[in-house]
Design a protein around this motif. Structure first.
Motif, mmCIF file in Angstrom:
data_model
loop_
_atom_site.group_PDB
_atom_site.id
_atom_site.type_symbol
_atom_site.label_atom_id
_atom_site.label_comp_id
_atom_site.label_asym_id
_atom_site.label_seq_id
_atom_site.Cartn_x
_atom_site.Cartn_y
_atom_site.Cartn_z
ATOM 1 N N VAL A 125 0.850 -1.197 0.000
ATOM 2 C CA VAL A 125 0.000 0.000 0.000
ATOM 3 C C VAL A 125 0.882 1.242 0.000
ATOM 4 O O VAL A 125 1.811 1.358 0.816
ATOM 5 C CB VAL A 125 -0.936 0.013 1.220
ATOM 6 C CG1 VAL A 125 -1.756 1.293 1.254
ATOM 7 C CG2 VAL A 125 -1.841 -1.213 1.211
ATOM 8 N N ARG B 254 -4.488 5.938 4.630
ATOM 9 C CA ARG B 254 -5.163 5.643 3.368
ATOM 10 C C ARG B 254 -6.389 6.560 3.238
ATOM 11 O O ARG B 254 -7.046 6.889 4.231
ATOM 12 C CB ARG B 254 -5.630 4.198 3.330
ATOM 13 C CG ARG B 254 -4.553 3.172 3.619
ATOM 14 C CD ARG B 254 -5.093 1.766 3.443
ATOM 15 N NE ARG B 254 -4.243 0.774 4.107
ATOM 16 C CZ ARG B 254 -4.274 -0.520 3.842
ATOM 17 N NH1 ARG B 254 -5.125 -0.994 2.926
ATOM 18 N NH2 ARG B 254 -3.482 -1.360 4.497
ATOM 19 N N ALA C 18 -2.636 6.164 -0.743
ATOM 20 C CA ALA C 18 -3.533 5.412 -1.620
ATOM 21 C C ALA C 18 -4.997 5.771 -1.348
ATOM 22 O O ALA C 18 -5.397 5.951 -0.198
ATOM 23 C CB ALA C 18 -3.322 3.921 -1.413
ATOM 24 N N TYR D 182 -9.231 4.933 -2.418
ATOM 25 C CA TYR D 182 -10.135 3.868 -2.833
ATOM 26 C C TYR D 182 -11.460 4.486 -3.274
ATOM 27 O O TYR D 182 -11.756 5.638 -2.949
ATOM 28 C CB TYR D 182 -10.365 2.887 -1.677
ATOM 29 C CG TYR D 182 -9.090 2.221 -1.189
ATOM 30 C CD1 TYR D 182 -8.818 0.891 -1.486
ATOM 31 C CD2 TYR D 182 -8.148 2.927 -0.430
ATOM 32 C CE1 TYR D 182 -7.651 0.271 -1.042
ATOM 33 C CE2 TYR D 182 -6.978 2.324 0.012
ATOM 34 C CZ TYR D 182 -6.742 0.999 -0.290
ATOM 35 O OH TYR D 182 -5.580 0.400 0.150
ATOM 36 N N TYR E 298 -10.509 -1.964 2.825
ATOM 37 C CA TYR E 298 -9.583 -2.204 3.928
ATOM 38 C C TYR E 298 -10.346 -1.977 5.226
ATOM 39 O O TYR E 298 -11.505 -1.540 5.212
ATOM 40 C CB TYR E 298 -8.354 -1.290 3.850
ATOM 41 C CG TYR E 298 -8.686 0.182 3.903
ATOM 42 C CD1 TYR E 298 -8.653 0.892 5.103
ATOM 43 C CD2 TYR E 298 -9.025 0.892 2.747
ATOM 44 C CE1 TYR E 298 -8.964 2.241 5.157
ATOM 45 C CE2 TYR E 298 -9.330 2.234 2.787
ATOM 46 C CZ TYR E 298 -9.312 2.911 4.002
ATOM 47 O OH TYR E 298 -9.621 4.240 4.044
ATOM 48 N N ASP F 149 -0.712 -0.354 9.196
ATOM 49 C CA ASP F 149 -0.002 0.660 8.412
ATOM 50 C C ASP F 149 1.028 1.389 9.268
ATOM 51 O O ASP F 149 2.105 1.764 8.773
ATOM 52 C CB ASP F 149 -0.983 1.668 7.817
ATOM 53 C CG ASP F 149 -1.760 1.108 6.627
ATOM 54 O OD1 ASP F 149 -1.392 0.033 6.115
ATOM 55 O OD2 ASP F 149 -2.748 1.763 6.220
#
Length: 280
Positions: free
Chosen positions: A11, A60, A66, A68, A75, A83
């Motif tokens: 990731v 995230r 990243a 989504y 996730y 992470d």
């Protein structure tokens, strides 16, 4: 100081460091829905000037990490916990002092439970116990619940998102402090403009927990400092008191009239406390 994109178990996460790598490492973990910019640069520099190697990073779906599809994060909250460990791995840091605010404080607790060998100490700010227990915690303040229930935002329009996030920050600041709208609006604007996709922030509102530790907080062995505002509208002071009771030898630092988060007015107090905690 420079941003660095890392690979955390496949990731992409955006990170930034301050200070000398030879100094004790401090990993800053922000709450959900907020990028690393909410660990403001001036705050990070104060820690670095105190002789700490400081790392902040975008979760995230925030900042330049990243992203989504909105509504389909792909996730879990447990992945966000891992992470944090992935950031340490990328920097080749065996163990660090963890400082977490809000949900970031919960993530820090879970790292300490799941990866005790990676944690030198914990500083938990404006947060709540991360694992179930036999406890009664005070509910959020009415003004916080009113803000959440009445929120109206057009996620397709940056201006609407900025207004919404500024209003939310105003409520989190609490009723006992003057709110610096100019500075907050500038921070929110930079955060929205910097994001790969600011609409992906909504994913943090629908995130499943995933597989989390079931160990009690009494299993935490890392030296722990709990910092909590006395006027926190999301997690009233009782949440910080519960943490200090349940984590062995934890110390509680109440910050008078502070709301939820790391207010600029409290930077000196909080930095001094973190520097003292990370000398242990």
């Amino acid at each position: 100081m420079s941003e660095r994109l890392i690979d955390a178990d496949g990731v992409r996460l955006c990170t930034e460091s301050f200070g000398d790598r030879a100094d004790p490492p401090v990993l800053l973990i922000m709450g959900t829905g907020a990028s690393m910019l909410w660990w403001e640069e001036g705050f990070c520099r104060m820690l670095a000037e105190g002789g700490r190697f400081v790392i902040r990073y975008d979760h995230r779906d925030t900042g330049r990490s990243a992203t989504y599809e909105p509504g389909r994060p792909g996730y879990t909250g447990a992945d966000l916990v891992e992470d944090a460990v992935g950031v340490l791995d990328a920097y080749e840091i065996p163990a660090a002092h963890l400082v977490g605010v809000s949900a970031g404080g919960a993530f820090a607790q879970l790292v300490a439970l799941n990866h005790a060998d990676r944690v030198l100490s914990l500083t938990l700010i404006s947060t709540s116990p991360a694992v179930p227990g036999d406890r009664e915690l005070p509910p959020p303040a009415e003004e916080f619940m009113g803000c959440v229930s009445s929120a109206r935002v057009d996620w397709s329009q940056a201006a609407s998102v900025i207004d919404h996030l500024v209003d939310y920050a105003r409520v989190l600041a609490g009723v006992r402090r003057a709110f610096d709208e100019t500075a907050t609006r500038d921070l929110v604007r930079r955060d929205v403009e910097r994001a790969n996709d600011f609409t992906a922030l909504r994913n943090h509102d629908v995130l499943p927990d995933g597989e989390q530790s079931r160990e009690p907080l009494s299993s935490i062995s890392a030296p722990t400092l709990v910092i909590h505002g006395t006027a926190d509208p999301m997690f009233p002071l009782g949440h910080g008191e519960a943490l200090a009771r349940e984590i062995p030898a934890a110390r509680l630092l109440p910050v008078e009239d502070a709301g939820h988060g790391v207010d600029r007015a409290d930077w000196k107090t909080i930095v001094h406390a973190i520097l003292a905690q990370t000398r242990r």
